[in-house]
Design an enzyme around this catalytic site. Sequence first.
Site, PDB file in Angstrom:
ATOM      1  N   GLY A  57       0.940  -1.145   0.034  1.00  0.00           N
ATOM      2  CA  GLY A  57       0.049  -0.020   0.031  1.00  0.00           C
ATOM      3  C   GLY A  57       0.977   1.069   0.075  1.00  0.00           C
ATOM      4  N   CYS A  84       5.208  -6.385   1.925  1.00  0.00           N
ATOM      5  CA  CYS A  84       5.319  -4.799   2.070  1.00  0.00           C
ATOM      6  C   CYS A  84       4.704  -4.063   3.024  1.00  0.00           C
ATOM      7  CB  CYS A  84       5.654  -4.126   0.552  1.00  0.00           C
ATOM      8  SG  CYS A  84       6.228  -2.580   0.557  1.00  0.00           S
ATOM      9  N   TYR A  85       3.877  -3.222   2.615  1.00  0.00           N
ATOM     10  CA  TYR A  85       2.931  -2.539   3.695  1.00  0.00           C
ATOM     11  C   TYR A  85       2.151  -3.679   4.422  1.00  0.00           C
ATOM     12  CZ  TYR A  85      -0.762   0.503   5.039  1.00  0.00           C
ATOM     13  OH  TYR A  85      -1.998   1.315   5.784  1.00  0.00           O
ATOM     14  N   HIS A 174       8.775  -7.848  -2.795  1.00  0.00           N
ATOM     15  CA  HIS A 174       7.706  -7.818  -3.554  1.00  0.00           C
ATOM     16  C   HIS A 174       7.739  -9.287  -4.468  1.00  0.00           C
ATOM     17  CE1 HIS A 174       5.041  -4.310  -3.138  1.00  0.00           C
ATOM     18  NE2 HIS A 174       6.302  -4.084  -3.081  1.00  0.00           N
ATOM     19  N   GLU A 176       5.732 -11.193  -5.878  1.00  0.00           N
ATOM     20  CA  GLU A 176       4.898 -11.078  -7.067  1.00  0.00           C
ATOM     21  C   GLU A 176       5.540 -10.482  -8.367  1.00  0.00           C
ATOM     22  OE1 GLU A 176       4.619  -9.265  -4.524  1.00  0.00           O
ATOM     23  OE2 GLU A 176       3.642  -7.177  -4.904  1.00  0.00           O
ATOM     24  N   ASP A 232     -10.940  -9.739 -25.519  1.00  0.00           N
ATOM     25  CA  ASP A 232     -12.057 -10.112 -24.691  1.00  0.00           C
ATOM     26  C   ASP A 232     -13.449 -10.410 -25.235  1.00  0.00           C
ATOM     27  OD1 ASP A 232      -9.934  -9.493 -23.227  1.00  0.00           O
ATOM     28  OD2 ASP A 232     -10.703  -7.406 -22.425  1.00  0.00           O
ATOM     29  N   SER A 233     -13.794  -9.596 -26.305  1.00  0.00           N
ATOM     30  CA  SER A 233     -15.131  -9.807 -26.805  1.00  0.00           C
ATOM     31  C   SER A 233     -15.147 -11.098 -27.707  1.00  0.00           C
ATOM     32  CB  SER A 233     -15.682  -8.617 -27.457  1.00  0.00           C
ATOM     33  OG  SER A 233     -14.890  -8.313 -28.729  1.00  0.00           O
ATOM     34  N   LYS A 372      -6.301 -11.030 -17.871  1.00  0.00           N
ATOM     35  CA  LYS A 372      -6.148 -11.120 -19.400  1.00  0.00           C
ATOM     36  C   LYS A 372      -5.485 -12.276 -20.089  1.00  0.00           C
ATOM     37  CE  LYS A 372      -6.503  -8.280 -22.944  1.00  0.00           C
ATOM     38  NZ  LYS A 372      -7.742  -7.485 -23.193  1.00  0.00           N
TER      39      LYS A 372
END
Length: 528
Positions: A57, A84-85, A174, A176, A232-233, A372
């Site tokens: 954060g 982290c935060y 981090h 990630e 996506d569509s 995605k």
Amino acid sequence: MSKRNELVLVLDFGCQYKELIAHAVRGLSVYAEIHAGALSADEIKRLNPIGIILSGGPGSVYDSQAPLCDPAVFALGIPVLGICYGMQMICHMLGGEVVAAPVGEFGRITMTPEASEGNASRLLDEVQEPSVVMMSHRDMVARLPEGFRVTAKSPTCIAACEDATRNLYGVQFHPETKHTVHGQEIIRNFLYNICGASGDYRLDDVIDEQIEQIRRQVGSEQVLLALSGGVDSSVCASLLSKAVPDQLTCIFIDHGLMRQHEGDEIEEVFSQRDVRFIRVNAEERFLARLKGVTDPETKRMRIGEEFIRVLEGEARKLGDIPFLAQGTIYSDVIESSCSDESATIKSHHNVGGLPEKLAFTGIVEPLAGLFKNEVRTLGEKLGLPPSLIHRQPFPGPGLAVRIMGEVTAEKLDILRAADAILREELDGIAGTDTASGGAANLSTLKPDQYFVVLTDTCSTGVKGSDRTYDKVVAIRAVTTDDFMTCEYAELPHDVLRRISSRITGEVPAISRVVYDITSKPPATVEWE
Ligand code: XMP
């Protein structure tokens, strides 16, 4: 996605990486969902997660207004990993001390695990040597809460800590991000060593579940999908065509602002599929609405409004269609601040100024739980061609925001011709070596998004023995992970030279090609 899946909750405290965290967890076959940081312990109990991750954060955990989790979270007995935060929050809330660090740590920093005989950290299993982690913090944990121990240090602070008895873990860095060398192992350790995950999240199951869910939702009613041809569509259309083939109508509104041959390609893919496909050629209507408009936001607004008007008109012609399907994905859902998001039309890929609602009784959003890359994988599994699945992002308002000033049919033709050349040249470089015979493989240099912008400037040129005063185009080619920031792509000069000479040679209305060497920030990816 499925209620049967083991769930990891990512509690969000305003970190830009929250999606990356959930993404990393799902990449390890465990289903993750992002929820508000303030989610109550009771609600968490109801969701029954196997683990909780507290995100990073922006502020300081000791600020009076700092967002904190429900203190009862730590007593649930569910393993918690603070990042982290998130780690500072654990320490602050459980009686440790967090202070402003004498020096912050930003970027790649070396973390050194603390050796501990016979009591190795299960979080840092197999991560015993010093390794590079990605840090981004100004505060640091100065004193640990009772029961905690340090499991790794950076040059200036505690890099990881834990109270294994209470199943509480923290990392200052981090894991990630891909910059943390052992980030994936650390998240895997949390999921499998600590939370006891079995890894039951598989996209193949998602397809089956979504098909079942769509059938349950729409019953025997008709569904309308506005197909843009974007990833996506297109994937949404594929999924629906599997679930309710005889009840689906796909409307492709060709606003005339697409790239060269794009409309035909979309028609070719979907007219062969088992769906009712309608292409509406509405270029004239859109151009009429754009006549005299030079302001980018007005362009977006007018295109958005016209899009809805055309869609409404087509829907009316088709009779009563109660369901509207949309390719909303998980990132749209997370980013949406709208409380009633499921009933609001996705703003035709963010174009502004849309009417609030359309007269549909239900919205079908089968991709709303997927990232995605998961949508792309689903598309592959559903047999969509790679050209559609790996399409670069293309703004909803299309080439209208790549033409400075008024949009006209003539300018669209000029831009389409130049853009087709750029795409041909850059699409072709993947996997080939530089023309100079260098060792660099251009596929590693291939930008993530590239296009031509038609500026509203003309410049003097010479073609043959004639002086000309023709249009200037700019090439934009960027590398990025998330499109929130980008760097201009360092395209080799021989590639740029070839593109420039082809564009000026093959598109008579263009006299000059310039290369945009601005990053984002301060610029944006698009020019408008
Ligand atoms: P910017 O220009 O904001 O672009 O740095 C970031 C990414 O968003 C795309 N973009 C849009 N996409 N509607 C869209 O659907 C829009 O109005 C729009 N404007 C920008 C852009 O192509 C880039 O990928």
